[in-house]
Motif scaffolding. Structure first.
Motif, PDB file in Angstrom:
ATOM      1  N   UNK A 133      31.685  47.236 106.146  1.00 27.51           N
ATOM      2  CA  UNK A 133      31.142  46.162 106.968  1.00 27.51           C
ATOM      3  C   UNK A 133      30.694  44.954 106.158  1.00 27.51           C
ATOM      4  N   UNK A 134      30.238  45.117 104.935  1.00 24.89           N
ATOM      5  CA  UNK A 134      29.730  43.982 104.183  1.00 24.89           C
ATOM      6  C   UNK A 134      28.282  43.677 104.551  1.00 24.89           C
ATOM      7  N   UNK A 135      27.861  42.403 104.302  1.00 25.83           N
ATOM      8  CA  UNK A 135      26.496  41.951 104.548  1.00 25.83           C
ATOM      9  C   UNK A 135      25.521  42.831 103.770  1.00 25.83           C
ATOM     10  N   UNK A 136      24.395  43.249 104.368  1.00 22.49           N
ATOM     11  CA  UNK A 136      23.438  44.121 103.685  1.00 22.49           C
ATOM     12  C   UNK A 136      23.805  45.590 103.808  1.00 22.49           C
ATOM     13  N   UNK A 137      24.900  45.873 104.489  1.00 15.04           N
ATOM     14  CA  UNK A 137      25.185  47.262 104.856  1.00 15.04           C
ATOM     15  C   UNK A 137      25.387  48.179 103.660  1.00 15.04           C
ATOM     16  N   UNK A 138      26.041  47.778 102.558  1.00 12.22           N
ATOM     17  CA  UNK A 138      26.158  48.698 101.418  1.00 12.22           C
ATOM     18  C   UNK A 138      24.800  49.204 100.919  1.00 12.22           C
ATOM     19  N   UNK A 139      23.815  48.295 100.800  1.00 13.64           N
ATOM     20  CA  UNK A 139      22.481  48.749 100.389  1.00 13.64           C
ATOM     21  C   UNK A 139      21.865  49.667 101.429  1.00 13.64           C
ATOM     22  N   UNK A 140      22.016  49.305 102.699  1.00 14.21           N
ATOM     23  CA  UNK A 140      21.452  50.126 103.766  1.00 14.21           C
ATOM     24  C   UNK A 140      22.028  51.543 103.735  1.00 14.21           C
ATOM     25  N   UNK A 141      23.333  51.654 103.538  1.00 12.66           N
ATOM     26  CA  UNK A 141      23.957  52.978 103.520  1.00 12.66           C
ATOM     27  C   UNK A 141      23.523  53.781 102.293  1.00 12.66           C
ATOM     28  N   UNK A 142      23.287  53.098 101.181  1.00 10.83           N
ATOM     29  CA  UNK A 142      22.776  53.800  99.990  1.00 10.83           C
ATOM     30  C   UNK A 142      21.398  54.385 100.272  1.00 10.83           C
ATOM     31  N   UNK A 143      20.556  53.608 100.951  1.00  6.10           N
ATOM     32  CA  UNK A 143      19.207  54.070 101.271  1.00  6.10           C
ATOM     33  C   UNK A 143      19.190  55.086 102.399  1.00  6.10           C
TER      34      UNK A 143
END
Length: 394
Positions: free
Chosen positions: A247-257
């Motif tokens: 998805x991009x945006x902040x989603x990579x960080x969100x999925x890591x957390x």
């Protein structure tokens, strides 16, 4: 007849509200709840208009709810670079009074814990409705017979399945799923009462809402009915990770957390359709079990009003469940129509780029203001009987 025994299934919102009113009117109440204890935190729920606030006031909890209210949060829709595309005002998302679901359940539980029997960590496994009462079997507790059984156990109601038929006969999947993670970290201390801003990003058929680093997250996505266990958190997390991986945006960080959250919850956006008949024999349904529509914005208000009406009708009918259930069905059949007016998944996670653009335009238009006014009017569209005064006068 008001020395009757009543089993209420579910200890979220409608269940403790029923327990409060039924005990006040002289019934002996037992509440059974599958969870081992009250669930803390949870997503925010809200009340709209004089009808909802009047019921809270008559319960004697309005001041307590106000003391634990959350802040008002505007949802800001942004593109992948963070540019603002539209704002969904907190007055829409938070109603007149917003509180965390777990905090509301705790307030109501505290009003009933000393007078009502609570069976946590248990659930109903069988019901047999007879002329003398309802024979109930539990997963853990020994069987018992109650005069009445009331299902306040949500859209996936066990009582409804046992008494009315399989979930597929009454619950319609509306084409989207939603996931909330990290809700237990959203405490009153971390939620300012002043107006705040949250950020959301769409791609066709998907929505991600970022509460900030290591804070609450929410996801929504279009999908046909999925085959997974609602008790398998790992499987639910895998579905979200797979769906939002690119998805991009902040989603990579969100999925890591996301792996750090053990309170992840995934469910379909669905609507309960009971055709206005919420009772059968000595068994009745209230709240989402009877007229639920996921995330439609009226569920909590419907739950407390439904509990108020059902208990009030049972009291004024002096425990005659046939008369009381018929009146409850009639009153709530009309009022609960509001639950069928919204498809939150289609609104928040449109399936096309054009749909996303149209949504962003709509929330800034006069049409959206008119829609809000309609919702406010519908939330108050009931002649609220003053049951406490009526019962006390008798």
């Amino acid at each position: 007849m008001r020395d009757q025994t009543v089993l209420v299934s579910g200890a979220s919102i409608a269940g403790p509200a029923l327990a409060y009113w039924l005990h006040r009117y002289g019934f002996t109440v037992t509440v059974v709840e599958r969870a081992p204890a009250l669930r803390p935190g949870g997503q925010a729920v809200d009340f709209k208009g004089r009808t909802h606030l009047t019921v809270l006031e008559r319960m004697g909890i309005l001041d307590d709810v106000r003391a634990r209210r959350t802040g008002t949060t505007d949802m800001v829709f942004v593109d992948a670079e963070g540019r603002e595309l539209g704002v969904l005002g907190g007055d829409f998302t938070g109603g007149d009074l917003e509180i965390l679901r777990g905090d509301l359940a705790e307030v109501m539980y505290e009003r009933t814990a000393n007078e009502v029997e609570y069976l946590f960590g248990d659930t109903v496994t069988a019901l047999r409705d007879t002329a003398e009462g309802v024979r109930v079997e539990f997963e853990n507790a020994p069987p018992r017979t109650f005069d009445l059984v009331l299902g306040a156990d949500g859209i996936h109601s066990r009582v409804r399945a046992l008494a009315f038929g399989p979930e597929s006969d009454y619950v319609t999947h509306l084409g989207h799923y939603y996931c909330v993670a990290g809700a237990s970290r959203w405490s009153d201390a971390a939620t300012p009462r002043e107006r705040a801003r949250g950020y959301a990003h769409n791609t066709p058929g998907r929505l991600a809402i970022d509460g900030g680093s290591k804070a609450q997250q929410m996801y929504m996505f279009a999908a046909p009915e999925l085959d997974y266990s609602r008790t398998d958190t790992a499987a639910q997390r895998a579905i979200v990770e797979r769906t939002f991986a690119d998805m991009g945006w902040h989603t990579p960080r969100m999925l890591t957390e996301l792996a750090e959250f053990d309170d992840l919850f995934l469910d379909s956006i669905s609507q309960v359709r009971m055709d206005g008949h919420y009772s059968r024999g000595r068994i009745a349904l209230v709240g989402d079990a009877a007229y639920g529509n996921t995330l439609a914005g009226f569920g909590t208000g419907l739950a407390i009003v439904g509990a108020y009406v059902l208990a009030g009708e049972l009291a004024t009918a002096d425990g005659d469940h046939v008369t009381a259930f018929a009146a409850y069905d009639r009153i709530m059949r009309r009022y609960a129509k509001i639950a069928g007016t919204s498809n939150t998944g289609r609104f928040l996670a449109p399936k096309t780029a054009l749909g996303i653009k149209a949504r962003n335009w709509f929330i800034g238009s006069r049409l959206f203001t008119l829609m809000l006014k309609y919702g406010d009017n519908a939330a108050n569209d009931i002649d609220l009987i003053d049951y406490p005064t009526l019962v006390d006068a008798r």
